[in-house]
Scaffold this active site. Structure first.
Site, PDB file in Angstrom:
ATOM      1  N   GLU A   1       9.685  15.212  15.971  1.00 53.48           N
ATOM      2  CA  GLU A   1      10.085  15.065  14.574  1.00 53.48           C
ATOM      3  C   GLU A   1       9.317  16.097  13.751  1.00 53.48           C
ATOM      4  O   GLU A   1       8.091  16.041  13.678  1.00 53.48           O
ATOM      5  CB  GLU A   1       9.753  13.647  14.084  1.00 53.48           C
ATOM      6  CG  GLU A   1      10.240  13.390  12.688  1.00 53.48           C
ATOM      7  CD  GLU A   1       9.964  11.973  12.204  1.00 53.48           C
ATOM      8  OE1 GLU A   1       8.839  11.470  12.387  1.00 53.48           O
ATOM      9  OE2 GLU A   1      10.884  11.361  11.633  1.00 53.48           O
TER      10      GLU A   1
ATOM     11  N   CYS B   1      13.310  10.338   7.622  1.00 51.33           N
ATOM     12  CA  CYS B   1      13.212   9.812   8.995  1.00 51.33           C
ATOM     13  C   CYS B   1      14.546   9.904   9.727  1.00 51.33           C
ATOM     14  O   CYS B   1      14.583  10.094  10.935  1.00 51.33           O
ATOM     15  CB  CYS B   1      12.713   8.372   8.971  1.00 51.33           C
ATOM     16  SG  CYS B   1      13.560   7.355   7.776  1.00 51.33           S
TER      17      CYS B   1
ATOM     18  N   GLU C   1       9.836   0.661  10.704  1.00 52.69           N
ATOM     19  CA  GLU C   1      10.857   1.698  10.542  1.00 52.69           C
ATOM     20  C   GLU C   1      10.133   3.020  10.719  1.00 52.69           C
ATOM     21  O   GLU C   1       9.358   3.428   9.870  1.00 52.69           O
ATOM     22  CB  GLU C   1      11.499   1.555   9.161  1.00 52.69           C
ATOM     23  CG  GLU C   1      12.860   2.196   9.083  1.00 52.69           C
ATOM     24  CD  GLU C   1      12.769   3.586   8.513  1.00 52.69           C
ATOM     25  OE1 GLU C   1      12.672   4.533   9.342  1.00 52.69           O
ATOM     26  OE2 GLU C   1      12.790   3.731   7.293  1.00 52.69           O
TER      27      GLU C   1
ATOM     28  N   LYS D   1       0.848  -1.200   0.000  1.00 50.80           N
ATOM     29  CA  LYS D   1       0.000   0.000   0.000  1.00 50.80           C
ATOM     30  C   LYS D   1       0.884   1.251   0.000  1.00 50.80           C
ATOM     31  O   LYS D   1       1.590   1.516   0.979  1.00 50.80           O
ATOM     32  CB  LYS D   1      -0.914   0.036   1.228  1.00 50.80           C
ATOM     33  CG  LYS D   1      -1.962   1.150   1.070  1.00 50.80           C
ATOM     34  CD  LYS D   1      -2.595   1.569   2.366  1.00 50.80           C
ATOM     35  CE  LYS D   1      -2.035   2.841   2.943  1.00 50.80           C
ATOM     36  NZ  LYS D   1      -2.110   4.040   2.103  1.00 50.80           N
TER      37      LYS D   1
HETATM   38  P1  NDP Z   1       1.718   7.921   8.389  1.00 52.48           P
HETATM   39  O1  NDP Z   1       2.478   7.089   9.327  1.00 52.48           O
HETATM   40  O2  NDP Z   1       0.292   8.205   8.679  1.00 52.48           O
HETATM   41  O3  NDP Z   1       1.744   7.278   6.918  1.00 52.48           O
HETATM   42  C1  NDP Z   1       2.605   6.267   6.493  1.00 52.48           C
HETATM   43  C2  NDP Z   1       1.827   5.182   5.758  1.00 52.48           C
HETATM   44  O4  NDP Z   1       0.916   4.540   6.660  1.00 52.48           O
HETATM   45  C3  NDP Z   1       0.964   5.691   4.613  1.00 52.48           C
HETATM   46  O5  NDP Z   1       0.926   4.736   3.583  1.00 52.48           O
HETATM   47  C4  NDP Z   1      -0.393   5.821   5.286  1.00 52.48           C
HETATM   48  O6  NDP Z   1      -1.477   5.796   4.380  1.00 52.48           O
HETATM   49  C5  NDP Z   1      -0.402   4.582   6.140  1.00 52.48           C
HETATM   50  N1  NDP Z   1      -1.370   4.621   7.220  1.00 52.48           N
HETATM   51  C6  NDP Z   1      -1.986   5.697   7.766  1.00 52.48           C
HETATM   52  N2  NDP Z   1      -2.816   5.311   8.747  1.00 52.48           N
HETATM   53  C7  NDP Z   1      -2.727   3.969   8.830  1.00 52.48           C
HETATM   54  C8  NDP Z   1      -3.345   2.990   9.655  1.00 52.48           C
HETATM   55  N3  NDP Z   1      -4.213   3.313  10.607  1.00 52.48           N
HETATM   56  N4  NDP Z   1      -3.019   1.705   9.454  1.00 52.48           N
HETATM   57  C9  NDP Z   1      -2.140   1.348   8.519  1.00 52.48           C
HETATM   58  N5  NDP Z   1      -1.528   2.225   7.700  1.00 52.48           N
HETATM   59  C10 NDP Z   1      -1.810   3.523   7.857  1.00 52.48           C
HETATM   60  O7  NDP Z   1       2.492   9.257   8.202  1.00 52.48           O
HETATM   61  P2  NDP Z   1       1.872  10.662   7.750  1.00 52.48           P
HETATM   62  O8  NDP Z   1       1.776  10.622   6.309  1.00 52.48           O
HETATM   63  O9  NDP Z   1       0.595  10.974   8.444  1.00 52.48           O
HETATM   64  O10 NDP Z   1       2.946  11.660   8.313  1.00 52.48           O
HETATM   65  C11 NDP Z   1       2.843  12.103   9.659  1.00 52.48           C
HETATM   66  C12 NDP Z   1       4.177  12.236  10.280  1.00 52.48           C
HETATM   67  O11 NDP Z   1       4.804  10.973  10.336  1.00 52.48           O
HETATM   68  C13 NDP Z   1       5.148  13.108   9.507  1.00 52.48           C
HETATM   69  O12 NDP Z   1       4.979  14.431   9.807  1.00 52.48           O
HETATM   70  C14 NDP Z   1       6.463  12.564   9.957  1.00 52.48           C
HETATM   71  O13 NDP Z   1       6.820  13.152  11.181  1.00 52.48           O
HETATM   72  C15 NDP Z   1       6.187  11.093  10.167  1.00 52.48           C
HETATM   73  N6  NDP Z   1       6.601  10.262   9.025  1.00 52.48           N
HETATM   74  C16 NDP Z   1       7.695   9.493   9.175  1.00 52.48           C
HETATM   75  C17 NDP Z   1       8.129   8.741   8.115  1.00 52.48           C
HETATM   76  C18 NDP Z   1       9.342   7.909   8.211  1.00 52.48           C
HETATM   77  O14 NDP Z   1       9.919   7.576   7.199  1.00 52.48           O
HETATM   78  N7  NDP Z   1       9.733   7.513   9.386  1.00 52.48           N
HETATM   79  C19 NDP Z   1       7.452   8.766   6.819  1.00 52.48           C
HETATM   80  C20 NDP Z   1       6.263   9.553   6.795  1.00 52.48           C
HETATM   81  C21 NDP Z   1       5.886  10.280   7.864  1.00 52.48           C
HETATM   82  P3  NDP Z   1      -2.114   7.184   3.873  1.00 52.48           P
HETATM   83  O15 NDP Z   1      -1.044   7.899   3.154  1.00 52.48           O
HETATM   84  O16 NDP Z   1      -3.194   6.703   3.002  1.00 52.48           O
HETATM   85  O17 NDP Z   1      -2.593   7.908   5.102  1.00 52.48           O
END
Ligand code: NDP
Length: 513
Positions: free
Chosen positions: A421, A324, A290, A216
C-alpha cells in the site's frame, strides 16, 4: 511556483519520463492553439478562527493534558504550524473513559431513541451550517483539496449523522424480533486521511445505538475533531457522551486496553490493526478493524474508455491517493492497454497539483513529511525494480509536501509497487487477457478492501463480483460512498462493516425479546 521543491525530500528529480503537454489550450481551427491556465481561486481562510492552543475534550470540558504537554499541528501545504494541541497522557485517557462511562450510566444509555435522535439531527444540521468552516479547516490541517473537503468529506460526514439519527428510534426495525442494547463505552481511533469523515463514520452509529464515545484522532490531523467538540457543545450534547483525546499512538493503545472500554473501532494501517487485535485478545470487547488495501481497478476491452479513465483518475488521485480503498492497481485488458494508457497520460496532464485551498486544485499536499518520504521510497523501489514511470510536467509549490501524480507501466506482479500500500498518488498498471486471469491477479494480494470493474456487460460484472475477494466492488464507477451502504474488508483489510445497518450492528448487543 517552481518545478522542483524541498531538497530535503527527493521528489520528481527521480523522473524517468515527464509528460511535455502544455497545460490547456483553445484550438483556433487552423492548427494553432492559445495556451491558457486557471487563475488562482483561493478559498478564504477567514471563516476559520484557529485557537493558539486546543485542549482535550473530556466530560464536556476543554482541559489541558495532565502533564501540560502539547504538540503542534502543521499545515502540510505550507509547513506552517497551525496550533498547539494538548497531548494526552494515559491518565487523561483514563479520565476520558470514566467520563464516557458516567455519561453512559447516568444519561445516554437510558435515553429513549427518539431523544438521542434529536441530538444527532442537531449535530447533522450544525455540521451543514458550519460546513465551510469545517471544509477550510480540514484542508488546512490535512492537505486535501478544498473541492474534496467541501464536496465530499463534510457533506458525507453530515449525511452519516442524518442517516443514523433516523435509526436511533427504529432499532427494533433494524433488528426485527430482537432487542438491541448499547454496548457501553466505545473507544475509537481514526487516521489522518479523512479526519472528519472517519469521525462521523464512528461516532454517528455509536451514539445512535446508545453508546458513549472516546475518540483519538490522528496526531497530524486533530483540528476538525476538536472543532467537532465545539459542535457537541453547541448541540447541548450531555457532557461525556463524546470525548476527544488527541495524543500519540501509545495513548491509542491505552484506550484499546482500558478495562472501561466495551468496544474498539479502528481505522488505519494493517500493522497497528494487528497490534490492536492483540490488545483486545482475551477480553469480551467488540472489535472492528478497517485497515489497508491494494485495490484492483479492472478495465475490460468493451468498457467505455473515456469514462473508465475518469474512474481510474478518481480511483487513485482522489485525496492524493491517501485512501484505503484507492484503485492503486490498474488491471487493463491487453487489447486496449495502449489506447487506455495514452488517454490516461493525456488526462494526467490536466490534473492541477498545488494549494489545497485553491478551488481549482485536484491534488493537494501529502499529509505529512513521513508519508511523503514513504511514497518517495516506494516510487524509487518501483523504478529500481524495472517499472517505467510517467509523471505529467506540472509545477509544484516551493514549500510543502507535494508529489506529482505518477503512473507506472511494465509493472511485475512481484514488484513492491504492485503489492504494498503506497497511500499516495501512484498507479501501477498490470495487464490481463481473460476474466479468470483478471480475477486471479486482483485477488493476488493480502488485502481485500475494494475493487472496480469496467465493462459494458452486466453479466460480466456479476461474474467478476462473485469471484473477487473484496468488501466493496464498484461497477463502472469508483470511490462512491453512501451512509446507507456498508463498507469494510476481508483478509488483511480487516473485519466488520461501517455504514448502513451493518454499521449499527457493531454497536449493539442483540437479546431475545
Ligand atoms: P497508523 O495506523 O499508525 O495510524 C492510524 C491511527 O492509529 C492514528 O490515530 C495513530 O495515532 C493511531 N496509532 C498509532 N500507533 C498506535 C498504537 N500503537 N496503538 C493504537 N493506536 C495507534 O497509520 P500511519 O499514520 O502511521 O500511516 C502509515 C501507513 O498506514 C500509511 O502509509 C498507509 O499505508 C496506512 N494507513 C491506512 C489507513 C486506512 O485508512 N486504511 C489510514 C492511515 C494510514 P498517531 O497519529 O498519533 O500516530
Amino acid at each position: 511556483m517552481a518545478t522542483e521543491t524541498d531538497p530535503a525530500v527527493a521528489r520528481s528529480d527521480a523522473v524517468t519520463s515527464v509528460g511535455d503537454r502544455a497545460p490547456s489550450s483553445w484550438g483556433l481551427g487552423d492548427g494553432q492553439a492559445i495556451p491558457w491556465d486557471y487563475a488562482p481561486a483561493p478559498e478564504s481562510r477567514d471563516v476559520v478562527r484557529l485557537k493558539e492552543r486546543y485542549g482535550l475534550f473530556i466530560g464536556g470540558k476543554d482541559v489541558a493534558a495532565s502533564d501540560g504537554q502539547v504538540f503542534t499541528s502543521v499545515n502540510p501545504a505550507t509547513e506552517e504550524p497551525l496550533a498547539e494541541v494538548a497531548r494526552a497522557t494515559a491518565a487523561d485517557m483514563d479520565a476520558a473513559v470514566r467520563a464516557a462511562r458516567t455519561a453512559f450510566r447516568r444519561r445516554w444509555g437510558g435515553l429513549p431513541g427518539k431523544e438521542r435522535a434529536k441530538y444527532l439531527f442537531r449535530i447533522a444540521r450544525i455540521l451543514q451550517e458550519r460546513s465551510r468552516e469545517f471544509a477550510v479547516l480540514e484542508s488546512m490541517d490535512s492537505g486535501k483539496p478544498i473541492k474534496e473537503s467541501r464536496d465530499v468529506d463534510v457533506p458525507l460526514a453530515a449525511a452519516h449523522f442524518w442517516y443514523y439519527a433516523g435509526w436511533a428510534d427504529k432499532l427494533e426495525y433494524a433488528f426485527p424480533g430482537r432487542v438491541a442494547k448499547p454496548l457501553g463505552v466505545a473507544g475509537q481511533i481514526i487516521p489522518w486521511n479523512f479526519p472528519l469523515l472517519m469521525l462521523a463514520w464512528k461516532i454517528a452509529p455509536a451514539l445512535a445505538a446508545g453508546n458513549t464515545v472516546v475518540l483519538k484522532p490522528a496526531s497530524t490531523t486533530p483540528l476538525s475533531a476538536l472543532l467537532f467538540a465545539d459542535v457537541c457543545r453547541q448541540a447541548d450534547l450531555p457532557p461525556g457522551v463524546v470525548n476527544i483525546v488527541p495524543g500519540p499512538g501509545e495513548i491509542g493503545m491505552s484506550l484499546v486496553t482500558h478495562p472501561g472500554v466495551d468496544k474498539v473501532a479502528f481505522t488505519g494501517s494493517t500493522d497497528i490493526g494487528k497490534k490492536i487485535y492483540k490488545g483486545v485478545a482475551g477480553t469480551d470487547k467488540g472489535l472492528t478493524l478497517e485497515l489497508g488495501g491494494k485495490a484492483a481497478n479492472i478495465v475490460f476491452d468493451d468498457a467505455p474508455l473515456d469514462q473508465a479513465v475518469e474512474g481510474i483518475v478518481n480511483g487513485i488521485y482522489f485525496n492524493q491517493g491517501e485512501v484505503c480503498c484507492a484503485g492503486s492497481r490498474l488491471l487493463a485488458q491487453e487489447s486496449i492497454v495502449e489506447p487506455l494508457i495514452e488517454k490516461l497520460k493525456d488526462r494526467l496532464s490536466t490534473i492541477r497539483v498545488g494549494d489545497p485551498l485553491d478551488k481549482n486544485t485536484d491534488v493537494g499536499a501529502i499529509n505529512s513529511r513521513a508519508q511523503l518520504e514513504k511514497i518517495t521510497e516506494l516510487v524509487a523501489a518501483g523504478r529500481a525494480e524495472g517499472a517505467e514511470m510517467y509523471q505529467p510536467a506540472c509545477d509544484l509549490p516551493d514549500r510543502g509536501y507535494f508529489f506529482r501524480p505518477t503512473l507506472f507501466t511494465n509493472v511485475a506482479q512481484s514488484s513492491r509497487i504492485a503489492r504494498e500500500e503506497i497511500f499516495g498518488p501512484v498507479l501501477s498498471v498490470l495487464t490481463f487477457r481473460t476474466p479468470e486471469e483478471a480475477v486471479e491477479k486482483a485477488n493476488n494480494t493480502p488485502y481485500g478492501l475494494s475493487a472496480g470493474v469496467w465493462t459494458d456487460k452486466g453479466s460480466r460484472i456479476l461474474h467478476m463480483v462473485k469471484r473477487m475477494k473484496a468488501g466493496v466492488v464498484w461497477a463502472n464507477t469508483f470511490n462512491r460512498f453512501d451512509p446507507t451502504s456498508p463498507f469494510g474488508g476481508y483478509k488483511e483489510s480487516g473485519f466488520g462493516r461501517e455504514g448502513g445497518m451493518h454499521g449499527l450492528h457493531a454497536y449493539v448487543r442483540l437479546e431475545d425479546r
